[in-house]
Write a protein that holds these residues in place. Structure first.
Motif, PDB file in Angstrom:
ATOM      1  N   ARG A 242      25.020  35.022  22.276  1.00  0.00           N
ATOM      2  CA  ARG A 242      24.992  35.154  23.732  1.00  0.00           C
ATOM      3  C   ARG A 242      24.291  33.990  24.420  1.00  0.00           C
ATOM      4  O   ARG A 242      24.043  34.027  25.629  1.00  0.00           O
ATOM      5  N   GLN A 248      29.021  34.879  25.462  1.00  0.00           N
ATOM      6  CA  GLN A 248      28.814  35.857  26.530  1.00  0.00           C
ATOM      7  C   GLN A 248      30.128  36.533  26.931  1.00  0.00           C
ATOM      8  O   GLN A 248      30.162  37.729  27.211  1.00  0.00           O
ATOM      9  N   TYR A 251      31.009  38.885  24.018  1.00  0.00           N
ATOM     10  CA  TYR A 251      30.138  40.067  24.013  1.00  0.00           C
ATOM     11  C   TYR A 251      30.667  41.132  24.978  1.00  0.00           C
ATOM     12  O   TYR A 251      30.699  42.329  24.648  1.00  0.00           O
ATOM     13  N   ALA A 252      31.105  40.705  26.157  1.00  0.00           N
ATOM     14  CA  ALA A 252      31.669  41.662  27.124  1.00  0.00           C
ATOM     15  C   ALA A 252      32.947  42.292  26.573  1.00  0.00           C
ATOM     16  O   ALA A 252      33.187  43.497  26.732  1.00  0.00           O
ATOM     17  N   GLU A 299      25.683  49.450  30.301  1.00  0.00           N
ATOM     18  CA  GLU A 299      25.620  48.316  29.372  1.00  0.00           C
ATOM     19  C   GLU A 299      26.861  47.434  29.505  1.00  0.00           C
ATOM     20  O   GLU A 299      26.770  46.200  29.537  1.00  0.00           O
ATOM     21  N   ALA A 303      27.176  43.469  31.191  1.00  0.00           N
ATOM     22  CA  ALA A 303      27.767  42.339  30.467  1.00  0.00           C
ATOM     23  C   ALA A 303      28.924  41.734  31.257  1.00  0.00           C
ATOM     24  O   ALA A 303      29.074  40.498  31.322  1.00  0.00           O
ATOM     25  N   HIS A 306      27.508  39.789  34.322  1.00  0.00           N
ATOM     26  CA  HIS A 306      26.932  38.502  33.919  1.00  0.00           C
ATOM     27  C   HIS A 306      28.034  37.494  33.624  1.00  0.00           C
ATOM     28  O   HIS A 306      27.954  36.329  34.045  1.00  0.00           O
ATOM     29  N   TYR A 307      29.058  37.933  32.919  1.00  0.00           N
ATOM     30  CA  TYR A 307      30.164  37.026  32.591  1.00  0.00           C
ATOM     31  C   TYR A 307      30.852  36.529  33.855  1.00  0.00           C
ATOM     32  O   TYR A 307      31.130  35.330  34.002  1.00  0.00           O
TER      33      TYR A 307
END
Length: 413
Positions: A242, A248, A251-252, A299, A303, A306-307
């Motif tokens: 990440r 990142q 991760y999403a 959660e 993510a 943020h992305y």
């Protein structure tokens, strides 16, 4: 060559000879920059275009007549001189698409198959698209099978579908199952049945031949669903890098697969307007063009936010997840999401038998069942249309199955 921040070309050595493409170089460079290409890559591509421009001038080819055949002749000459580079063909195809988009090059329609097989296949395609509402991916799967069947049954002959009989279907399917996977054999049967129902509906045949198409033995509940235990799912997420933009983004994607059980294609098709931040919901574009709303866990939402705020590049597409390399478009197919899962498994040091995106969907369902969720609840989350689809997960509770299994004959009581 000098390129400004937005990718515009201000000077290009070697282009003094002109040619029909010179006036479009600046706009093409700006387009490449908007697609996420680095300035050095834009320079290389535009240098090639400048060379093509001179070639068109020497051969007196007007820009309006530039087509794939002309590009092929250009590349043949470069290969003979030993100056061809990897990616040159892709660059000129990209240029041709760009020129057609701005109306400077003619759009060549693909040749239409005027044969009887071609016409009937197009009619079937229209039927599937308009009356059945099937997705383009389904059409891509069905149509080649139907075309192959008709071509083999009527090779160079007049197309008389009224003469079709069960033996024709059996012969074709038996030939297919000997050289394709069982999954593709099942697809062949499904496509043929759909085609035969289409023929019956339009009156081309008088008998329901779809009922005569033999099935392929592939027992629905004959296997255990492949899954990871919860600790390995968490390890998979933990080892996602990440600290990088790609990590990142991945991760999403992995959270959507692991926490909501989304299919790979559903991740690919996700658009920005599908995220309802105020309601805390996500719109899922599922199989058969069915839409469903799912709650967005905190959660997963964090993510995604943020992305979108810090990683996703500015681009014209509305797709949520964008390629990490230029051109900056959405993923081309669900295979890209499966590749994300495979890379994550490798980073985490996990080597399950099955490594596709469905692994995390199965893992979620299996864990929910072990926590006490009912099959109906699991089916609702996974958006199964038939309850029988969810029944496969009943087999993962080995302890409960042992309690109801009868003893093996002759075993010690």
């Amino acid at each position: 060559m000098k390129i400004t921040r937005n990718g515009a070309v201000t000077a290009l050595p070697g282009c003094s000879g002109g040619g029909p493409l010179v006036s479009h170089l600046d706009r093409f460079a700006t387009f490449l920059a908007s697609e996420g290409y680095a300035a050095t890559t834009v320079h290389v591509k535009c240098t090639l275009v400048a060379e093509l421009s001179l070639w068109l001038k020497r051969h007196k080819v007007p820009l309006a007549k530039l087509d794939d055949q002309g590009l092929q002749q250009f590349h043949v000459g470069r290969r003979r001189r030993g100056v061809a580079q990897r990616g040159d063909v892709a660059t000129t195809q990209q240029l041709l698409t760009f020129l057609r988009g701005i109306g400077c090059a003619r759009v060549v329609s693909p040749p239409i198959d005027r044969s009887a097989v071609g016409k009937l296949t197009r009619d079937f395609e229209q039927f599937l698209r308009s009356e059945r509402g099937l997705s383009p991916s389904t059409l891509i799967n069905y149509l080649p099978i139907v075309r192959r069947f008709l071509t083999e049954r009527f090779p160079g002959k007049t197309l008389r579908v009224a003469q079709l009989c069960p033996q024709d279907l059996h012969h074709f399917i038996l030939g297919q199952v000997q050289r394709v996977s069982r999954t593709y054999a099942k697809l062949t049967v499904t496509a043929l049945r759909s085609f035969l129902r289409f023929l019956l509906q339009r009156g081309a045949i008088n008998t329901n031949l779809a009922a005569a198409v033999p099935g392929v033995a592939h027992w629905r509940l004959s296997h255990l669903p492949k899954s990871l235990p919860p600790e390995q799912v968490e390890r998979l997420l933990e080892f996602c890098d990440r600290d990088t933009p790609v990590g990142q983004r991945d991760y999403a994607i992995l959270l959507l697969l692991a926490r909501l059980g989304l299919r790979a294609g559903e991740v690919v098709e996700m658009n920005l307007e599908d995220l309802d931040w105020e309601a805390g919901e996500i719109l899922v574009r599922g199989k058969g063009q069915r839409l469903a709303r799912l709650p967005l866990p905190r959660e997963v939402g964090a993510a995604l936010a943020h992305y979108l705020r810090h990683v996703r590049p500015m681009c014209s597409t509305r797709r949520v997840f964008i390629r990490s390399r230029a051109p900056q478009h959405g993923f081309a197919s669900p295979v890209a999401v499966c590749d994300v899962v495979r890379r994550a498994l490798q980073r985490a040091g996990l080597n399950p038998e099955f490594k596709g995106a469905h692994l995390l969907r199965h893992s979620l369902a299996t864990e929910l069942l072990r926590r006490g969720a009912s099959l109906d609840e699991i089916g609702q989350l996974l958006r199964h249309q038939q309850p029988t689809t969810t029944q496969i997960y009943a087999k993962v509770d080995i302890v409960a199955l042992r309690r109801i299994a009868p003893p093996w004959p002759g075993s010690a009581s």
